[in-house]
Scaffold this motif. Sequence first.
Motif, PDB file in Angstrom:
ATOM      1  N   GLN A 131      51.231  61.710  50.527  1.00 33.98           N
ATOM      2  CA  GLN A 131      51.331  60.580  51.454  1.00 33.98           C
ATOM      3  C   GLN A 131      51.417  59.252  50.698  1.00 33.98           C
ATOM      4  OE1 GLN A 131      48.508  61.756  50.515  1.00 33.98           O
ATOM      5  NE2 GLN A 131      47.097  60.064  50.305  1.00 33.98           N
ATOM      6  N   ILE A 132      51.930  58.254  51.391  1.00 36.49           N
ATOM      7  CA  ILE A 132      51.954  56.907  50.821  1.00 36.49           C
ATOM      8  C   ILE A 132      50.519  56.450  50.603  1.00 36.49           C
ATOM      9  CG2 ILE A 132      52.004  55.779  53.088  1.00 36.49           C
ATOM     10  CD1 ILE A 132      53.852  53.669  51.845  1.00 36.49           C
ATOM     11  N   LYS A 133      50.288  55.672  49.577  1.00 39.99           N
ATOM     12  CA  LYS A 133      48.946  55.164  49.309  1.00 39.99           C
ATOM     13  C   LYS A 133      48.620  54.020  50.274  1.00 39.99           C
ATOM     14  CE  LYS A 133      48.426  57.748  45.596  1.00 39.99           C
ATOM     15  NZ  LYS A 133      49.688  58.475  45.640  1.00 39.99           N
ATOM     16  N   LEU A 134      47.377  53.960  50.724  1.00 40.29           N
ATOM     17  CA  LEU A 134      46.984  52.953  51.705  1.00 40.29           C
ATOM     18  C   LEU A 134      47.287  51.537  51.242  1.00 40.29           C
ATOM     19  CD1 LEU A 134      43.609  54.337  53.052  1.00 40.29           C
ATOM     20  CD2 LEU A 134      45.527  53.587  54.455  1.00 40.29           C
ATOM     21  N   ASN A 135      47.022  51.262  49.954  1.00 41.71           N
ATOM     22  CA  ASN A 135      47.207  49.886  49.485  1.00 41.71           C
ATOM     23  C   ASN A 135      48.672  49.521  49.287  1.00 41.71           C
ATOM     24  OD1 ASN A 135      47.676  51.363  47.157  1.00 41.71           O
ATOM     25  ND2 ASN A 135      45.672  50.909  46.284  1.00 41.71           N
ATOM     26  N   GLN A 136      49.584  50.448  49.597  1.00 43.89           N
ATOM     27  CA  GLN A 136      51.013  50.106  49.548  1.00 43.89           C
ATOM     28  C   GLN A 136      51.519  49.592  50.895  1.00 43.89           C
ATOM     29  OE1 GLN A 136      52.932  53.619  48.002  1.00 43.89           O
ATOM     30  NE2 GLN A 136      52.382  53.153  45.891  1.00 43.89           N
ATOM     31  N   PHE A 137      50.731  49.763  51.955  1.00 41.57           N
ATOM     32  CA  PHE A 137      51.123  49.172  53.230  1.00 41.57           C
ATOM     33  C   PHE A 137      51.005  47.659  53.118  1.00 41.57           C
ATOM     34  CE2 PHE A 137      49.886  53.440  54.837  1.00 41.57           C
ATOM     35  CZ  PHE A 137      51.063  53.756  55.506  1.00 41.57           C
ATOM     36  N   GLN A 212      45.725  34.486  44.541  1.00 44.52           N
ATOM     37  CA  GLN A 212      47.008  34.981  44.033  1.00 44.52           C
ATOM     38  C   GLN A 212      46.810  35.863  42.811  1.00 44.52           C
ATOM     39  OE1 GLN A 212      49.854  31.833  43.315  1.00 44.52           O
ATOM     40  NE2 GLN A 212      49.499  30.901  45.320  1.00 44.52           N
ATOM     41  N   LEU A 213      45.925  35.422  41.910  1.00 48.30           N
ATOM     42  CA  LEU A 213      45.654  36.197  40.697  1.00 48.30           C
ATOM     43  C   LEU A 213      45.040  37.554  41.057  1.00 48.30           C
ATOM     44  CD1 LEU A 213      45.555  36.423  37.612  1.00 48.30           C
ATOM     45  CD2 LEU A 213      43.335  35.269  37.673  1.00 48.30           C
ATOM     46  N   ALA A 214      44.096  37.565  42.002  1.00 49.31           N
ATOM     47  CA  ALA A 214      43.466  38.818  42.424  1.00 49.31           C
ATOM     48  C   ALA A 214      44.491  39.760  43.040  1.00 49.31           C
ATOM     49  CB  ALA A 214      42.337  38.533  43.418  1.00 49.31           C
ATOM     50  N   ALA A 215      45.394  39.209  43.855  1.00 51.25           N
ATOM     51  CA  ALA A 215      46.437  40.028  44.482  1.00 51.25           C
ATOM     52  C   ALA A 215      47.392  40.589  43.432  1.00 51.25           C
ATOM     53  CB  ALA A 215      47.197  39.203  45.518  1.00 51.25           C
ATOM     54  N   GLN A 216      47.797  39.752  42.466  1.00 52.18           N
ATOM     55  CA  GLN A 216      48.693  40.210  41.389  1.00 52.18           C
ATOM     56  C   GLN A 216      48.029  41.315  40.572  1.00 52.18           C
ATOM     57  OE1 GLN A 216      49.288  36.375  39.507  1.00 52.18           O
ATOM     58  NE2 GLN A 216      51.421  36.281  40.168  1.00 52.18           N
ATOM     59  N   PHE A 217      46.748  41.130  40.258  1.00 54.66           N
ATOM     60  CA  PHE A 217      46.011  42.134  39.492  1.00 54.66           C
ATOM     61  C   PHE A 217      45.984  43.474  40.229  1.00 54.66           C
ATOM     62  CE2 PHE A 217      41.802  44.221  39.116  1.00 54.66           C
ATOM     63  CZ  PHE A 217      41.934  44.736  37.828  1.00 54.66           C
ATOM     64  N   GLN A 218      45.671  43.446  41.524  1.00 52.34           N
ATOM     65  CA  GLN A 218      45.567  44.700  42.283  1.00 52.34           C
ATOM     66  C   GLN A 218      46.924  45.393  42.399  1.00 52.34           C
ATOM     67  OE1 GLN A 218      42.761  44.814  45.682  1.00 52.34           O
ATOM     68  NE2 GLN A 218      42.171  42.750  45.101  1.00 52.34           N
ATOM     69  N   GLU A 251      34.643  37.011  41.572  1.00 50.88           N
ATOM     70  CA  GLU A 251      34.425  35.920  42.530  1.00 50.88           C
ATOM     71  C   GLU A 251      35.183  36.178  43.842  1.00 50.88           C
ATOM     72  OE1 GLU A 251      35.482  31.167  43.017  1.00 50.88           O
ATOM     73  OE2 GLU A 251      35.365  32.039  40.999  1.00 50.88           O
ATOM     74  N   VAL A 252      36.414  36.651  43.745  1.00 50.92           N
ATOM     75  CA  VAL A 252      37.257  36.825  44.934  1.00 50.92           C
ATOM     76  C   VAL A 252      36.898  38.084  45.717  1.00 50.92           C
ATOM     77  CG1 VAL A 252      39.629  37.238  45.733  1.00 50.92           C
ATOM     78  CG2 VAL A 252      39.181  35.501  43.989  1.00 50.92           C
ATOM     79  N   THR A 253      36.607  39.185  45.007  1.00 56.98           N
ATOM     80  CA  THR A 253      36.431  40.477  45.682  1.00 56.98           C
ATOM     81  C   THR A 253      34.989  40.951  45.765  1.00 56.98           C
ATOM     82  OG1 THR A 253      36.628  41.854  43.689  1.00 56.98           O
ATOM     83  CG2 THR A 253      38.686  41.158  44.770  1.00 56.98           C
ATOM     84  N   GLY A 254      34.122  40.409  44.911  1.00 63.41           N
ATOM     85  CA  GLY A 254      32.744  40.894  44.865  1.00 63.41           C
ATOM     86  C   GLY A 254      32.555  42.062  43.920  1.00 63.41           C
ATOM     87  N   PHE A 255      33.626  42.501  43.253  1.00 67.58           N
ATOM     88  CA  PHE A 255      33.559  43.639  42.325  1.00 67.58           C
ATOM     89  C   PHE A 255      34.185  43.247  40.993  1.00 67.58           C
ATOM     90  CE2 PHE A 255      33.579  45.561  46.518  1.00 67.58           C
ATOM     91  CZ  PHE A 255      32.568  46.511  46.421  1.00 67.58           C
ATOM     92  N   PRO A 256      33.722  43.853  39.872  1.00 66.06           N
ATOM     93  CA  PRO A 256      34.371  43.593  38.581  1.00 66.06           C
ATOM     94  C   PRO A 256      35.769  44.203  38.559  1.00 66.06           C
ATOM     95  CG  PRO A 256      32.728  45.336  38.376  1.00 66.06           C
ATOM     96  CD  PRO A 256      32.582  44.777  39.757  1.00 66.06           C
ATOM     97  N   ALA A 257      36.614  43.726  37.681  1.00 66.15           N
ATOM     98  CA  ALA A 257      37.992  44.205  37.606  1.00 66.15           C
ATOM     99  C   ALA A 257      38.051  45.707  37.332  1.00 66.15           C
ATOM    100  CB  ALA A 257      38.743  43.426  36.517  1.00 66.15           C
ATOM    101  N   SER A 258      37.130  46.207  36.516  1.00 72.09           N
ATOM    102  CA  SER A 258      37.135  47.635  36.170  1.00 72.09           C
ATOM    103  C   SER A 258      36.950  48.519  37.395  1.00 72.09           C
ATOM    104  CB  SER A 258      36.038  47.934  35.150  1.00 72.09           C
ATOM    105  OG  SER A 258      34.769  47.564  35.662  1.00 72.09           O
TER     106      SER A 258
END
Length: 316
Positions: A131-137, A212-218, A251-258
Amino acid sequence: MKQAEIRELRNEQDFKEFYLKNAPATFCEECNNITYVHGNGFLEIAKLEDLKKGQKPVEGKQTRRNFYSIILLTEGEIKESIGHKLYHFLPGTLYFIGENQLHAIERWSDNIKGVFCMFDADYFLLCIKHQIKLNQFPFFQANQEPFIKLSEREILMMEHLFWKLNSEKCQKTTFNDDLLTRMFLNVILLESERIYNKQASADAFSLSRKDQLAAQFQLLVNQHFMEKKQVADYAELLHIHPNHLNDVIKEVTGFPASHFIQKQLIQEAKSRLIQTSDTVSMIAMDLNFTDDSYFGRFFKKQTGVTPLQYRKNHKH
């Protein structure tokens, strides 16, 4: 100025305790409840008018949900903050709240009607093979608008699909029956994506530089998680220092990048354990782990069970 407390909601039970005065065990009186082993995920569907009746005074209180929400508004008005933007939704709107998205209810009108659906990534994982991945919607992506406007025909179609989803959920008596429920959820998401893409505006969606940076990273993690497993790899792609990247993501998500790299790896591993007959060694190799034992330790640390135990618990 003191920063507002952000409440983390891990599952449907946290949701009920936070938002509702006297939450029922299930929102549907006719359900044949299946007892799930831990990690099989959850799906809940409720009428907006029923949630409004039992709602606590939660206006303005910020949360992060560790699950996904889809809301169909057919009557009344809703004001909610999603991310750092305030939205005013009118009848005929279908809107979405992604996993770990900052969110707050600002106001639900007294005459509200519609459908509320929430589910987690583990539940959707079992929807359909490959199936398509959820975060691709697009509507679950932080750099895209989280709503669509529906025509009268589309409203009727979505109401019917949610009715079928709830009907199948209520009537299920075995885990195999539950596969049909998951497929209806998949259909709702695919239809939503089709409408979303048809309505896609040329106007750029406005985000702060940190968002924007958080979105680009994800998005980069979605594309490269199998070969790039270190925060420094993504910092290099984004031309910034790893410490700065980690600070902004936290700061943006509440979780570390890892967290997002590990989560993507675990979701892919779970998907392959359930949806393929590949050996653990083959999966470890495909995910570019140096050896089986390291992959096994990583998987157990994240899930609490070994890869083989997870496969045994979730195979039908």
